[in-house]
Design an enzyme around this catalytic site. Structure first.
Site, short mmCIF file in Angstrom:
data_model
loop_
_atom_site.label_atom_id
_atom_site.label_comp_id
_atom_site.label_asym_id
_atom_site.label_seq_id
_atom_site.Cartn_x
_atom_site.Cartn_y
_atom_site.Cartn_z
N MET A 79 -5.41 -10.59 -3.86
CA MET A 79 -6.11 -9.24 -3.28
C MET A 79 -6.33 -8.43 -4.26
SD MET A 79 -3.05 -8.01 -0.45
CE MET A 79 -3.96 -6.77 0.09
N HIS A 80 -7.53 -7.50 -3.89
CA HIS A 80 -7.91 -6.48 -4.77
C HIS A 80 -9.04 -6.85 -5.76
CE1 HIS A 80 -3.98 -4.64 -3.38
NE2 HIS A 80 -3.44 -5.37 -4.12
N ASP A 236 -3.27 -12.63 0.31
CA ASP A 236 -2.07 -13.83 0.01
C ASP A 236 -0.67 -13.41 0.62
OD1 ASP A 236 -1.71 -11.66 -1.68
OD2 ASP A 236 -1.86 -12.94 -3.66
#
Length: 486
Positions: A79-80, A236
């Site tokens: 992520m991110h 995830d």
């Protein structure tokens, strides 16, 4: 047949799953992380695509009939990460990853500029999130910011190459700080705070819904009978939750991956950001979750293994004397990459406390296992303040293979820890389930079922009492180290 692709930090993993939910085969391709400066973490998006091609090529060579029959494809991803694309959809710079800590000043500026940020997003501004990264680029790399036309998360960049579509979904988008998490749509207020508009964002679908179909040249490359439907997919952790059937209110798990997560599924958006708890969307409609996140979990064990020159993580753990649990004079603060829950401190750093001439590799290894467990206890307490009190947790991630570590976690959390049958299925398996949902339109409850529990590790009462005392000491260390830094 369905495929699940997980764009991880250390590797790309692709799994092939049949109509009965059995994993037929898997392939993995290693990735490298670049750290140009202390606290920075970047990756070349081209490496993700290389990994996708390599893993599916491998599966197609070994299982041509099964690959030909694939109907649904799902994506999971770290992520991110900020993947910046120009007008021609080419990558403008390396992706700034989830564990990059450079944007602390930008986080403070965002919270000052948008006082309602926690209520909109369900989270505090943390350097790991995507929006502060763009604010940093805007200040420090203005030419690149000016050239940016689209920002995609890692798995969504892979989707663009697979389908030609710019699409994301709420579970991953919630980790950007640009999502109105309760409404499951982009927030124009948050985008404007980083100098962006809706045109820079991909369209949103739910994780279990179709986002497009595989491009014809790729269908031909892998000799697929028809172009598989590509699902919205998931971040995830949400993909891992789908993989173990954690879709009902109160379902909980602890993830021992590169980072660590304590997850609880919720039936509504319930933010409580003051203690670093994340409130994100789940990968299925009308479902959310709360998470406590620690930035170094299994990666801390990998680090200490290299530090002491041990052959492998398993070999080092095997040297630990179980009788020392709860009585180890060495303690470890696991903040190798800063920390999120509960401190929200990107500048936090790890420390061993209590070293002596008698301290050896096994003492350091035990301290790392215990330190990560104590960090999960911090997460558990923060989640309790947010209204989530799990009665048991499943264990997933590579670290869950260690029975000793799970025994320590069970005692520290004072909760039963469940090891699931079928091994560590991970995000790629959950992504394959989402691919099936998108292709068939089935109800999530019919596909995202729970695997059998292979083993339940109940907390040892005497060990739990010893760890209760040790945790009290552990909690005193961070404030004092922070005072020294400041």
């Amino acid at each position: 047949m369905n495929l699940g692709i997980d764009i991880g930090t250390s590797s790309v993993k692709t799994v092939l799953v049949d109509a009965d939910g059995r994993q037929i085969a898997a392939a993995e391709h290693a990735l490298e992380v670049s750290r140009p400066h202390d606290g920075w973490s970047e990756q070349d998006p081209a490496a993700w695509w290389e990994g996708v091609l390599a893993t599916i090529d491998s599966l197609a060579a070994k299982h041509p009939a099964e690959i030909a029959a694939v109907e649904g494809l799902g994506l999971s991803g770290q992520m991110h990460g900020a993947t910046l694309l120009g007008a021609d959809d080419r990558v403008l710079r390396p992706c700034i990853l989830w564990n990059d800590g450079r944007s602390g000043a930008e986080c403070a500026a965002l919270e000052a500029a948008v006082p309602d940020l926690p209520a909109i997003t369900g989270n505090r501004a943390m350097p790991g999130f995507t929006a502060p990264k763009l604010a940093w680029v805007r200040t420090h790399e203005p030419d690149i910011f000016a050239a940016t036309r689209t920002v995609l998360l890692p798995k969504d960049y892979v989707r663009l190459l697979l389908t030609g579509e710019k699409v994301s979904e709420p579970s991953d988008a919630a980790g950007t700080l640009w999502l109105d998490t309760g409404a499951r749509r982009w927030s124009e207020t948050m985008l404007a705070a980083t100098g962006l508009g809706l045109e820079a964002m991909p369209r949103l679908v739910e994780g279990s819904e179709p986002s497009g179909a595989l491009r014809e040249e790729l269908r031909q490359r892998w000799n697929m009978t028809k172009a598989p439907i590509v699902a919205g997919g998931a971040g995830d952790n949400a993909a891992g939750a789908i993989g173990i059937g954690a879709i009902g209110t109160g379902d909980a798990f602890v993830s021992l991956g590169t980072s660590g997560v304590l997850w609880v599924t919720t039936d509504a958006f319930r933010p409580n950001p003051s203690r670093g708890v994340h409130a994100f969307c789940h990968a299925i409609p009308k479902t959310w979750h709360q998470m406590g996140v620690i930035l170094s979990a299994a990666s801390a064990l990998t680090w200490v293994t290299k530090l002491v020159g041990a052959e492998s993580e398993a070999a080092l753990v095997a040297r630990i004397d179980p009788a020392l649990r709860g009585a180890n004079p060495v303690m470890f603060e696991p903040y190798l990459s800063g920390e999120r829950t509960p401190h929200n401190d990107p500048e936090a750093r790890a420390a061993f406390i209590g070293l002596s001439h008698a301290s050896g590799p096994a003492d350091l290894a035990l301290a790392v296992l215990e330190g990560v467990a104590f960090a999960f206890k911090d997460c558990l307490d923060a989640l309790a303040e947010a209204g989530s009190r799990p009665t048991a947790v499943a264990a997933i991630g590579g670290g869950s293979r260690s029975t000793l570590w799970l025994e320590i976690i069970a005692a520290v959390l004072d909760l039963p820890v469940q090891r699931l049958a079928g091994g560590d299925l991970g995000g790629a398996y959950g992504a394959a389930r989402l691919g099936r949902l998108a292709a068939t339109g089935e109800a999530p409850s019919a596909v995202a079922t729970k695997p059998p529990i292979a083993e339940t590790i109940d907390p040892d009462r005497a060990l739990a009492a010893r760890y209760g005392h040790a945790f009290t000491t552990y909690r005193k260390i961070y404030p004092n180290l922070k005072d020294i830094r400041s």
